[in-house]
Design an enzyme around this catalytic site. Sequence first.
Site, PDB file in Angstrom:
ATOM      1  N   SER A 114      52.042 -69.413 113.451  1.00 21.33           N
ATOM      2  CA  SER A 114      50.892 -70.246 113.088  1.00 21.33           C
ATOM      3  C   SER A 114      49.756 -70.017 114.084  1.00 21.33           C
ATOM      4  CB  SER A 114      51.310 -71.710 113.054  1.00 21.33           C
ATOM      5  OG  SER A 114      52.166 -71.939 111.959  1.00 21.33           O
TER       6      SER A 114
ATOM      7  N   ARG B 141      50.588 -71.907 118.037  1.00 23.73           N
ATOM      8  CA  ARG B 141      51.869 -71.530 118.640  1.00 23.73           C
ATOM      9  C   ARG B 141      52.708 -70.761 117.637  1.00 23.73           C
ATOM     10  NH1 ARG B 141      54.315 -76.919 121.269  1.00 23.73           N
ATOM     11  NH2 ARG B 141      53.691 -77.893 119.312  1.00 23.73           N
TER      12      ARG B 141
ATOM     13  N   LYS C 255      56.504 -70.171 116.760  1.00 27.19           N
ATOM     14  CA  LYS C 255      57.832 -70.708 117.052  1.00 27.19           C
ATOM     15  C   LYS C 255      58.888 -69.718 116.588  1.00 27.19           C
ATOM     16  CE  LYS C 255      54.955 -74.336 116.217  1.00 27.19           C
ATOM     17  NZ  LYS C 255      53.656 -74.078 115.521  1.00 27.19           N
TER      18      LYS C 255
ATOM     19  N   GLY D 132      48.911 -71.087 102.156  1.00 29.35           N
ATOM     20  CA  GLY D 132      49.483 -70.644 103.434  1.00 29.35           C
ATOM     21  C   GLY D 132      51.007 -70.662 103.377  1.00 29.35           C
ATOM     22  N   ALA D 133      51.625 -69.607 103.928  1.00 29.95           N
ATOM     23  CA  ALA D 133      53.090 -69.504 103.886  1.00 29.95           C
ATOM     24  C   ALA D 133      53.751 -70.691 104.596  1.00 29.95           C
ATOM     25  CB  ALA D 133      53.534 -68.183 104.512  1.00 29.95           C
ATOM     26  N   ASP D 134      53.097 -71.218 105.641  1.00 33.17           N
ATOM     27  CA  ASP D 134      53.692 -72.375 106.349  1.00 33.17           C
ATOM     28  C   ASP D 134      53.711 -73.611 105.452  1.00 33.17           C
ATOM     29  OD1 ASP D 134      50.858 -72.553 106.476  1.00 33.17           O
ATOM     30  OD2 ASP D 134      50.855 -73.421 108.498  1.00 33.17           O
TER      31      ASP D 134
ATOM     32  N   ASP E 273      51.442 -81.770 108.213  1.00 34.55           N
ATOM     33  CA  ASP E 273      51.722 -80.878 109.345  1.00 34.55           C
ATOM     34  C   ASP E 273      50.537 -80.952 110.311  1.00 34.55           C
ATOM     35  OD1 ASP E 273      52.204 -78.756 111.097  1.00 34.55           O
ATOM     36  OD2 ASP E 273      53.128 -77.520 109.539  1.00 34.55           O
TER      37      ASP E 273
ATOM     38  N   THR F 122      47.110 -76.767 114.188  1.00 28.76           N
ATOM     39  CA  THR F 122      45.730 -76.362 114.450  1.00 28.76           C
ATOM     40  C   THR F 122      44.826 -77.023 113.416  1.00 28.76           C
ATOM     41  OG1 THR F 122      46.702 -74.239 115.028  1.00 28.76           O
ATOM     42  CG2 THR F 122      44.295 -74.359 114.939  1.00 28.76           C
TER      43      THR F 122
ATOM     44  N   THR G 113      34.693 -92.281 130.175  1.00 28.62           N
ATOM     45  CA  THR G 113      34.333 -91.266 129.173  1.00 28.62           C
ATOM     46  C   THR G 113      35.597 -90.738 128.503  1.00 28.62           C
ATOM     47  OG1 THR G 113      32.438 -90.667 130.524  1.00 28.62           O
ATOM     48  CG2 THR G 113      33.118 -89.081 128.839  1.00 28.62           C
TER      49      THR G 113
HETATM   50  N1  LIG Z   1      53.078 -77.714 124.724  1.00 26.15           N
HETATM   51  C1  LIG Z   1      52.080 -77.665 123.833  1.00 26.15           C
HETATM   52  N2  LIG Z   1      51.270 -76.581 123.770  1.00 26.15           N
HETATM   53  C2  LIG Z   1      50.268 -76.501 122.873  1.00 26.15           C
HETATM   54  N3  LIG Z   1      49.992 -77.487 122.006  1.00 26.15           N
HETATM   55  C3  LIG Z   1      50.750 -78.584 122.041  1.00 26.15           C
HETATM   56  C4  LIG Z   1      51.845 -78.723 122.928  1.00 26.15           C
HETATM   57  N4  LIG Z   1      52.434 -79.919 122.699  1.00 26.15           N
HETATM   58  C5  LIG Z   1      51.736 -80.505 121.721  1.00 26.15           C
HETATM   59  N5  LIG Z   1      50.707 -79.727 121.333  1.00 26.15           N
HETATM   60  C6  LIG Z   1      49.729 -80.067 120.307  1.00 26.15           C
HETATM   61  O1  LIG Z   1      50.128 -79.373 119.159  1.00 26.15           O
HETATM   62  C7  LIG Z   1      49.008 -78.815 118.496  1.00 26.15           C
HETATM   63  C8  LIG Z   1      49.425 -77.509 117.896  1.00 26.15           C
HETATM   64  O2  LIG Z   1      50.464 -77.811 116.989  1.00 26.15           O
HETATM   65  P1  LIG Z   1      51.307 -76.665 116.319  1.00 26.15           P
HETATM   66  O3  LIG Z   1      52.142 -77.365 115.298  1.00 26.15           O
HETATM   67  O4  LIG Z   1      51.997 -75.828 117.307  1.00 26.15           O
HETATM   68  O5  LIG Z   1      50.127 -75.830 115.630  1.00 26.15           O
HETATM   69  P2  LIG Z   1      50.211 -74.525 114.752  1.00 26.15           P
HETATM   70  O6  LIG Z   1      51.447 -74.710 113.893  1.00 26.15           O
HETATM   71  O7  LIG Z   1      48.950 -74.507 113.984  1.00 26.15           O
HETATM   72  O8  LIG Z   1      50.328 -73.365 115.687  1.00 26.15           O
HETATM   73  C9  LIG Z   1      47.920 -78.639 119.557  1.00 26.15           C
HETATM   74  O9  LIG Z   1      46.683 -78.943 118.975  1.00 26.15           O
HETATM   75  C10 LIG Z   1      48.297 -79.656 120.632  1.00 26.15           C
HETATM   76  O10 LIG Z   1      47.502 -80.814 120.533  1.00 26.15           O
HETATM   77  C1  LIG Z   2      45.711 -74.265 106.542  1.00 16.65           C
HETATM   78  C2  LIG Z   2      46.269 -73.348 107.631  1.00 16.65           C
HETATM   79  C3  LIG Z   2      45.107 -72.807 108.460  1.00 16.65           C
HETATM   80  C4  LIG Z   2      47.201 -74.175 108.539  1.00 16.65           C
HETATM   81  O1  LIG Z   2      47.602 -73.360 109.633  1.00 16.65           O
HETATM   82  P1  LIG Z   2      48.163 -73.973 110.999  1.00 16.65           P
HETATM   83  O2  LIG Z   2      47.357 -75.170 111.353  1.00 16.65           O
HETATM   84  O3  LIG Z   2      49.597 -74.376 110.686  1.00 16.65           O
HETATM   85  O4  LIG Z   2      48.122 -72.876 112.001  1.00 16.65           O
HETATM   86  C5  LIG Z   2      47.124 -72.197 106.999  1.00 16.65           C
HETATM   87  O5  LIG Z   2      48.137 -72.743 106.202  1.00 16.65           O
HETATM   88  C6  LIG Z   2      46.279 -71.261 106.186  1.00 16.65           C
HETATM   89  O6  LIG Z   2      45.599 -70.408 106.712  1.00 16.65           O
HETATM   90  N1  LIG Z   2      46.320 -71.409 104.826  1.00 16.65           N
HETATM   91  C7  LIG Z   2      45.628 -70.573 103.889  1.00 16.65           C
HETATM   92  C8  LIG Z   2      44.753 -71.379 102.967  1.00 16.65           C
HETATM   93  C9  LIG Z   2      45.500 -72.397 102.131  1.00 16.65           C
HETATM   94  O7  LIG Z   2      46.648 -72.765 102.417  1.00 16.65           O
HETATM   95  O8  LIG Z   2      44.912 -72.858 101.126  1.00 16.65           O
HETATM   96  K   LIG Z   3      52.057 -74.679 111.253  1.00 18.42           K
END
Ligand SMILES: Nc1ncnc2c1ncn2[C@@H]1O[C@H](COP(=O)(O)OP(=O)(O)O)[C@@H](O)[C@H]1O
Ligand SMILES: CC(C)(COP(=O)(O)O)[C@@H](O)C(=O)NCCC(=O)O
Ligand SMILES: [K+]
Length: 245
Positions: free
Chosen positions: A9, A12, A14, A97-99, A119, A122, A174
Amino acid sequence: MKLLLVDNSNTRTKFALSDPDGSITATFWTPTSSIEPDVLAQKLSHLDFDAAVICSVVPDKRGMIEAYLSVRGPLHRITHESPLNLAIDYPKPPSIGADRLANAVGVVARHGAPAIVIDFGTAVTFDIVSKKPAYVGGVIAPGLGAMSDYLGRKTALLPQIELAEPESAIGKSTAGAMQAGAVIGYRGLVREIIAAIRSELGGQVKTIATGGDAGLIASGVAEIDTVDRDLTLAGIDRIGRRAFG
Ligand SMILES: Nc1ncnc2c1ncn2[C@@H]1O[C@H](COP(=O)(O)OP(=O)(O)O)[C@@H](O)[C@H]1O
Ligand SMILES: CC(C)(COP(=O)(O)O)[C@@H](O)C(=O)NCCC(=O)O
Ligand SMILES: [K+]
């Protein structure tokens, strides 16, 4: 068969190993921006698995990960054509999106349908699975991190803040005021979207949260029934087992 699961994603990436019964072991992650061929070799060379499943929404990084994994054994890339065991009632399935597809499969397997998966990554994605079960669509909004980072980058005087529960709604600094705006404001966004989806869908629907910010936000949103941290990985595992079955 032992699977390596990859959720590539935007923030991060995973990784997890899963046993033949689908139980997930040994999860770890790396920042997606850090992924390079040598990093992958260093992180993955010692792992033992029979096949790999990749779920990616970052095409450049997906290319690197697939190049590495394809020399390690069989590889399945999740798309709308994967064995999802889920109808897709949506105009352009390849655009999803595949996720989001993995989340939909994971929620049906672990929590049942109908369901809303939120979910908190990001982006924050809402995905809706009907009673049928079918993937019927969703909502995409900026993630919590994106909302708070933006102020630190686009203003002269506002700092980057740690995302945490504010001490009070009335900020006394702030950073405190910004935490209240981010966390309390975000919960409002989530509640309003859940209410709109529920009134459009009708009937009872479970709401399950996952993603990096799920714990922080869900703790103040009564409409979220459960936080399931491994939901995306669980969906990736289900799809992979069917693909290799
Ligand atoms: N250790 C960490 N490192 C980075 N982001 C973290 C961590 N713990 C929690 N987060 C939060 O998780 C969010 C990213 O979530 P994540 O599900 O990993 O995103 P994505 O699936 O889009 O890569 C970040 O915006 C941050 O606020
Ligand atoms: C919406 C997303 C950016 C979410 O990605 P993530 O926050 O999990 O990294 C991803 O699923 C994506 O690029 N989707 C393609 C467009 C769509 O699902 O309609
Ligand atoms: K994700």
